[in-house]
Design a protein around this motif. Sequence first.
Motif, PDB file in Angstrom:
ATOM      1  N   GLU A 182       2.197   1.787  -3.506  1.00 36.48           N
ATOM      2  CA  GLU A 182       1.133   2.263  -4.404  1.00 36.48           C
ATOM      3  C   GLU A 182       0.929   3.768  -4.239  1.00 36.48           C
ATOM      4  O   GLU A 182       0.718   4.474  -5.224  1.00 36.48           O
ATOM      5  N   CYS A 183       0.998   4.248  -3.013  1.00 38.13           N
ATOM      6  CA  CYS A 183       0.858   5.692  -2.777  1.00 38.13           C
ATOM      7  C   CYS A 183       2.037   6.458  -3.376  1.00 38.13           C
ATOM      8  O   CYS A 183       1.858   7.549  -3.911  1.00 38.13           O
TER       9      CYS A 183
ATOM     10  N   GLU B 137      -5.458   1.191  12.855  1.00 38.52           N
ATOM     11  CA  GLU B 137      -5.396   1.747  11.515  1.00 38.52           C
ATOM     12  C   GLU B 137      -4.031   2.387  11.270  1.00 38.52           C
ATOM     13  O   GLU B 137      -3.471   3.038  12.145  1.00 38.52           O
TER      14      GLU B 137
ATOM     15  N   LYS C 193      -3.531  12.864   4.384  1.00 37.72           N
ATOM     16  CA  LYS C 193      -3.627  11.408   4.483  1.00 37.72           C
ATOM     17  C   LYS C 193      -3.975  10.867   3.105  1.00 37.72           C
ATOM     18  O   LYS C 193      -5.039  11.140   2.567  1.00 37.72           O
ATOM     19  N   VAL C 194      -3.044  10.101   2.546  1.00 42.53           N
ATOM     20  CA  VAL C 194      -3.200   9.590   1.192  1.00 42.53           C
ATOM     21  C   VAL C 194      -3.972   8.276   1.188  1.00 42.53           C
ATOM     22  O   VAL C 194      -4.761   8.009   0.292  1.00 42.53           O
ATOM     23  N   ASP C 195      -3.757   7.451   2.202  1.00 41.16           N
ATOM     24  CA  ASP C 195      -4.437   6.149   2.293  1.00 41.16           C
ATOM     25  C   ASP C 195      -4.464   5.700   3.736  1.00 41.16           C
ATOM     26  O   ASP C 195      -3.702   6.204   4.572  1.00 41.16           O
ATOM     27  N   ARG C 196      -5.355   4.750   4.011  1.00 37.23           N
ATOM     28  CA  ARG C 196      -5.463   4.147   5.338  1.00 37.23           C
ATOM     29  C   ARG C 196      -5.493   2.641   5.164  1.00 37.23           C
ATOM     30  O   ARG C 196      -6.185   2.130   4.287  1.00 37.23           O
ATOM     31  N   VAL C 197      -4.733   1.944   6.005  1.00 37.00           N
ATOM     32  CA  VAL C 197      -4.718   0.484   5.976  1.00 37.00           C
ATOM     33  C   VAL C 197      -5.322   0.008   7.294  1.00 37.00           C
ATOM     34  O   VAL C 197      -4.864   0.405   8.370  1.00 37.00           O
TER      35      VAL C 197
ATOM     36  N   MET D 155       1.684   7.290  -7.078  1.00 37.87           N
ATOM     37  CA  MET D 155       0.640   8.232  -7.477  1.00 37.87           C
ATOM     38  C   MET D 155       1.191   9.574  -7.940  1.00 37.87           C
ATOM     39  O   MET D 155       0.472  10.331  -8.591  1.00 37.87           O
TER      40      MET D 155
ATOM     41  N   PRO E 146       0.822  -1.222   0.000  1.00 37.25           N
ATOM     42  CA  PRO E 146       0.000   0.000   0.000  1.00 37.25           C
ATOM     43  C   PRO E 146       0.858   1.275   0.000  1.00 37.25           C
ATOM     44  O   PRO E 146       0.536   2.252  -0.671  1.00 37.25           O
TER      45      PRO E 146
ATOM     46  N   GLN F 284       4.589   6.329   6.569  1.00 34.29           N
ATOM     47  CA  GLN F 284       3.541   5.462   7.087  1.00 34.29           C
ATOM     48  C   GLN F 284       3.896   5.065   8.506  1.00 34.29           C
ATOM     49  O   GLN F 284       5.003   4.590   8.777  1.00 34.29           O
TER      50      GLN F 284
ATOM     51  N   CYS G 286      -2.022   5.000   8.798  1.00 32.01           N
ATOM     52  CA  CYS G 286      -2.211   6.042   7.789  1.00 32.01           C
ATOM     53  C   CYS G 286      -0.917   6.285   7.009  1.00 32.01           C
ATOM     54  O   CYS G 286       0.170   6.310   7.578  1.00 32.01           O
TER      55      CYS G 286
END
Length: 165
Positions: A96-97, A125, A110-114, A100, A93, A137, A127
Amino acid sequence: MNSCGLLRIKVCRGINLAVRDTVSHSSDPYVVVSHAGQTVKTSVVNKNCSPVWNESLTLSLKDPNVPFALRVFDKDTFTGDDPMGDAEFNVKPFLECLKMGLQDLPDGTKVDRVQPSHDNCLADESCIVWNQGKMFQKMILRLRNVECGEVEIHLEWLDYPGFRG
């Protein structure tokens, strides 16, 4: 396999790690991180089940499909070091960010959360955040194969000439 790039793993702290020294009712923990045949480790923090390391370890990312392994040990002087749990973390993940191309984002985005799941060792979580021109991250990993304990780490991608994540 050639390197895909460099990953800085900041091992921040341990949380409620297992007691392995029954005399002092404590432990002397250190962390070992491995990936694709590479191994690095932190220093030992004596007599502390909630140690603070704040140490940066750098590994070459050789295969994004191979998870990173984190193991915690209790340092012993006269016998073998005692295992204090292990965890795995996946950087897919995060990568992948990076792909981008989000260089113009404001700091703290915050680009993504796992989310924690049966497929990962996340305790909470995680971030993925853009800050000061870099992707970061933060993870809190729940240790397996032990009665208790978590380890907080932060990931940062390191660019080097000729390669961009």
